[in-house]
Structure formats: structure tokens, C-alpha cells
Write an enzyme that holds these catalytic residues in place. Structure first.
Site, PDB file in Angstrom:
ATOM      1  N   GLY A  33     -26.325 -76.522  47.484  1.00  0.00           N
ATOM      2  CA  GLY A  33     -27.498 -76.187  46.663  1.00  0.00           C
ATOM      3  C   GLY A  33     -28.585 -77.222  46.892  1.00  0.00           C
ATOM      4  O   GLY A  33     -28.346 -78.286  47.479  1.00  0.00           O
ATOM      5  N   LEU A  34     -29.755 -76.908  46.379  1.00  0.00           N
ATOM      6  CA  LEU A  34     -30.905 -77.810  46.548  1.00  0.00           C
ATOM      7  C   LEU A  34     -30.664 -79.153  45.885  1.00  0.00           C
ATOM      8  O   LEU A  34     -29.844 -79.254  44.956  1.00  0.00           O
ATOM      9  CB  LEU A  34     -32.147 -77.170  45.914  1.00  0.00           C
ATOM     10  CG  LEU A  34     -32.723 -75.939  46.608  1.00  0.00           C
ATOM     11  CD1 LEU A  34     -33.784 -75.293  45.714  1.00  0.00           C
ATOM     12  CD2 LEU A  34     -33.315 -76.309  47.962  1.00  0.00           C
ATOM     13  N   SER A  37     -30.187 -79.542  41.963  1.00  0.00           N
ATOM     14  CA  SER A  37     -29.647 -78.304  41.385  1.00  0.00           C
ATOM     15  C   SER A  37     -28.484 -78.601  40.428  1.00  0.00           C
ATOM     16  O   SER A  37     -28.179 -77.799  39.546  1.00  0.00           O
ATOM     17  CB  SER A  37     -29.193 -77.342  42.492  1.00  0.00           C
ATOM     18  OG  SER A  37     -28.197 -77.941  43.295  1.00  0.00           O
ATOM     19  N   GLY A  38     -27.829 -79.757  40.608  1.00  0.00           N
ATOM     20  CA  GLY A  38     -26.750 -80.130  39.690  1.00  0.00           C
ATOM     21  C   GLY A  38     -25.401 -80.388  40.338  1.00  0.00           C
ATOM     22  O   GLY A  38     -24.392 -80.562  39.648  1.00  0.00           O
ATOM     23  N   LYS A  39     -25.352 -80.444  41.654  1.00  0.00           N
ATOM     24  CA  LYS A  39     -24.083 -80.577  42.377  1.00  0.00           C
ATOM     25  C   LYS A  39     -23.288 -81.818  41.960  1.00  0.00           C
ATOM     26  O   LYS A  39     -22.115 -81.726  41.618  1.00  0.00           O
ATOM     27  CB  LYS A  39     -24.327 -80.616  43.900  1.00  0.00           C
ATOM     28  CG  LYS A  39     -25.042 -79.399  44.444  1.00  0.00           C
ATOM     29  CD  LYS A  39     -25.312 -79.525  45.936  1.00  0.00           C
ATOM     30  CE  LYS A  39     -26.199 -80.674  46.335  1.00  0.00           C
ATOM     31  NZ  LYS A  39     -27.575 -80.628  45.805  1.00  0.00           N
ATOM     32  N   SER A  40     -23.932 -82.985  42.030  1.00  0.00           N
ATOM     33  CA  SER A  40     -23.226 -84.241  41.731  1.00  0.00           C
ATOM     34  C   SER A  40     -22.785 -84.293  40.278  1.00  0.00           C
ATOM     35  O   SER A  40     -21.662 -84.706  39.971  1.00  0.00           O
ATOM     36  CB  SER A  40     -24.128 -85.446  42.003  1.00  0.00           C
ATOM     37  OG  SER A  40     -24.129 -85.723  43.366  1.00  0.00           O
ATOM     38  N   SER A 107     -26.157 -79.267  52.191  1.00  0.00           N
ATOM     39  CA  SER A 107     -25.644 -78.403  53.271  1.00  0.00           C
ATOM     40  C   SER A 107     -26.454 -77.107  53.378  1.00  0.00           C
ATOM     41  O   SER A 107     -25.948 -76.035  53.053  1.00  0.00           O
ATOM     42  CB  SER A 107     -24.153 -78.120  53.096  1.00  0.00           C
ATOM     43  OG  SER A 107     -23.786 -77.872  51.756  1.00  0.00           O
TER      44      SER A 107
HETATM   45  P1  ADP Z   1     -27.825 -82.750  42.929  1.00  0.00           P
HETATM   46  O1  ADP Z   1     -26.521 -83.477  43.087  1.00  0.00           O
HETATM   47  O2  ADP Z   1     -27.694 -81.275  43.157  1.00  0.00           O
HETATM   48  O3  ADP Z   1     -28.947 -83.353  43.723  1.00  0.00           O
HETATM   49  P2  ADP Z   1     -27.865 -83.963  40.332  1.00  0.00           P
HETATM   50  O4  ADP Z   1     -26.557 -83.578  39.745  1.00  0.00           O
HETATM   51  O5  ADP Z   1     -27.992 -85.335  40.909  1.00  0.00           O
HETATM   52  O6  ADP Z   1     -28.283 -82.860  41.415  1.00  0.00           O
HETATM   53  O7  ADP Z   1     -29.022 -83.790  39.270  1.00  0.00           O
HETATM   54  C1  ADP Z   1     -29.147 -82.599  38.494  1.00  0.00           C
HETATM   55  C2  ADP Z   1     -29.946 -82.882  37.233  1.00  0.00           C
HETATM   56  O8  ADP Z   1     -30.062 -81.648  36.523  1.00  0.00           O
HETATM   57  C3  ADP Z   1     -29.230 -83.868  36.310  1.00  0.00           C
HETATM   58  O9  ADP Z   1     -30.200 -84.681  35.697  1.00  0.00           O
HETATM   59  C4  ADP Z   1     -28.564 -82.938  35.269  1.00  0.00           C
HETATM   60  O10 ADP Z   1     -28.402 -83.545  34.008  1.00  0.00           O
HETATM   61  C5  ADP Z   1     -29.570 -81.784  35.199  1.00  0.00           C
HETATM   62  N1  ADP Z   1     -28.987 -80.482  34.794  1.00  0.00           N
HETATM   63  C6  ADP Z   1     -29.528 -79.634  33.912  1.00  0.00           C
HETATM   64  N2  ADP Z   1     -28.765 -78.541  33.745  1.00  0.00           N
HETATM   65  C7  ADP Z   1     -27.687 -78.707  34.560  1.00  0.00           C
HETATM   66  C8  ADP Z   1     -26.534 -77.919  34.811  1.00  0.00           C
HETATM   67  N3  ADP Z   1     -26.328 -76.735  34.212  1.00  0.00           N
HETATM   68  N4  ADP Z   1     -25.624 -78.378  35.695  1.00  0.00           N
HETATM   69  C9  ADP Z   1     -25.834 -79.562  36.318  1.00  0.00           C
HETATM   70  N5  ADP Z   1     -26.894 -80.363  36.115  1.00  0.00           N
HETATM   71  C10 ADP Z   1     -27.829 -79.940  35.237  1.00  0.00           C
END
Ligand code: ADP
Length: 196
Positions: A33-34, A37-40, A107
Site C-alpha cells: 500500500g501507499l 496507508s497504515g502498513k507499519s 511494493s
Molecule cells: P505506512 O507504514 O503504510 O507508511 P504508517 O503505519 O507508518 O503507514 O502510518 C499510518 C498512519 O495512519 C499512522 O499515523 C496511523 O495512526 C494512521 N491511521 C489512521 N487510521 C489507520 C488505520 N485504520 N490503520 C492503520 N493506520 C491508521
């Protein structure tokens, strides 16, 4: 693609035996995902939940992989593909070790994800699309990279100046635009439960 090798041809302990001792199956869970997006976030909370239940898992993400194993790689398409290849091979070893490997990486390309599936083996690979519109990812801008990308200070930034191809055949989609963090992790956990 070269013929698949056996991870540990001389080992006296098999993957099946390791899984039996652990009390669960192993696989690679791949979150795509972008950025933002919330992956980590989802990966680490899932790991915590699994850990609390005595299930062995480990998160690979940009933070731990790009600093060591892949610290020599840039962000060109070729380097990104090599990054994916190394992580996939590492994930495959985790699977052989009986451990669930949770991979959180943008990815962006279907072709690269097909390579990952091929390396890991389709039967051990679960692809999950962490789906969030780029506008919201940009609003979140958890790492401040979108702003830098818009200013042209980061080149080839996925969603801004580089392509992201959504999966066509993933196992699960987590719409983080509509779900909160807790709901997202629950959705993923419920999806994985029958595979454990
Ligand atoms: P990525 O790893 O995809 O770059 P991060 O997990 O680092 O993204 O960051 C995602 C951000 O979005 C975090 O600040 C998280 O708290 C927020 N967020 C909001 N809603 C969600 C959700 N449903 N799942 C995961 N993260 C979320």
C-alpha cells in the site's frame, strides 16, 4: 526464474516439526500500500497480538531492512526490485524456521509482487492491500515525505511521482480510510486465524 532450492537440505529438523513445536503454521504476510496507508502500524499491532497468544511472528519493514540488509540499495525501480527480492528470500527462510514473517512494504509494482509470490511460494504467501486514497495518506504524512516529494526534494515517490499498482488478486483489502486502527487489525487477525 531459477529452480527453487530447498532452504536447509542438511537440517535434521523439518519445517513441519518446527511448526508442530510452535503450535501454528508459518507463512509470509505481505502488506502492500501507499506510504502512510497504515502498513507499519497494522503490522506491529498484529505482531503484538500474535505474541500475546504465543504465536511467533516478526515484522520486516523499511526501518529494519533499509538500515542493514538493504542499506546499499537506492529507490530506482531496479534497486526496489532487488530490495523486494532480498526481503522475499529472507521471508522464505522465516517460513522454513516456522515463524510468521509480516512484511510491510509499499511494493508498488504488480510485476515485483508476482516475483515475491514466486520466491516465497504461492502456498505460503498472503498478500494484503492496505488501501487508502493518496489524498488521505498525504494528509496524514506520517513521515513528512509527501511534502518533500511535492516540493521535488524526493524523486520517484510512490503516489506522487512514481506509480502504485493496486493488487488485482490479493487475499484481503483493509480500507484504512473507513476503519480505525483497531478495526483494521481485527479484520486482518480474523482473516488469518484459519491459516494459523
Ligand atoms: P505506512 O507504514 O503504510 O507508511 P504508517 O503505519 O507508518 O503507514 O502510518 C499510518 C498512519 O495512519 C499512522 O499515523 C496511523 O495512526 C494512521 N491511521 C489512521 N487510521 C489507520 C488505520 N485504520 N490503520 C492503520 N493506520 C491508521
Amino acid at each position: 526464474m531459477e529452480e527453487k532450492y530447498i532452504c536447509s537440505p542438511k537440517a535434521y529438523v523439518s519445517r513441519t516439526q518446527r511448526e508442530a513445536v510452535n503450535g501454528h503454521k508459518s507463512f509470509v504476510l505481505w502488506l502492500t500500500g501507499l506510504s502512510g496507508s497504515g502498513k507499519s502500524t497494522i503490522a506491529h499491532l498484529l505482531e503484538q497480538r500474535l505474541h500475546e497468544e504465543g504465536i511467533r511472528s516478526y515484522v520486516l519493514d523499511g526501518d529494519n531492512v533499509r538500515r542493514g540488509l538493504c542499506s546499499d540499495l537506492s529507490f530506482t525501480p531496479v534497486a526496489r526490485r532487488e530490495n523486494m527480492r532480498r526481503i522475499s528470500e529472507l521471508g522464505k527462510l522465516y517460513v522454513d524456521a516456522g515463524i510468521i514473517c509480516i512484511c510491510a512494504f509499499i511494493s508498488p509494482l504488480r510485476e515485483d509482487r508476482a516475483m515475491i509470490r514466486e520466491i516465497v511460494g504461492a502456498e505460503d504467501y498472503i498478500e494484503v492491500f492496505v488501501n487508502c486514497p493518496v489524498e488521505l495518506c498525504e494528509q496524514r504524512d506520517a513521515k513528512g515525505y509527501y511534502r518533500l516529494a511535492r516540493e521535488g526534494k524526493i524523486k520517484n515517490y510512490t503516489g506522487v511521482s512514481a506509480l502504485y499498482e493496486p493488487p488485482l488478486d490479493c487475499s484481503l483489502i483493509i480500507p484504512t480510510e473507513r476503519l480505525d486502527v483497531c478495526q483494521s487489525v481485527n479484520l486482518l487477525y480474523t482473516h488469518l486465524k484459519p491459516r494459523l
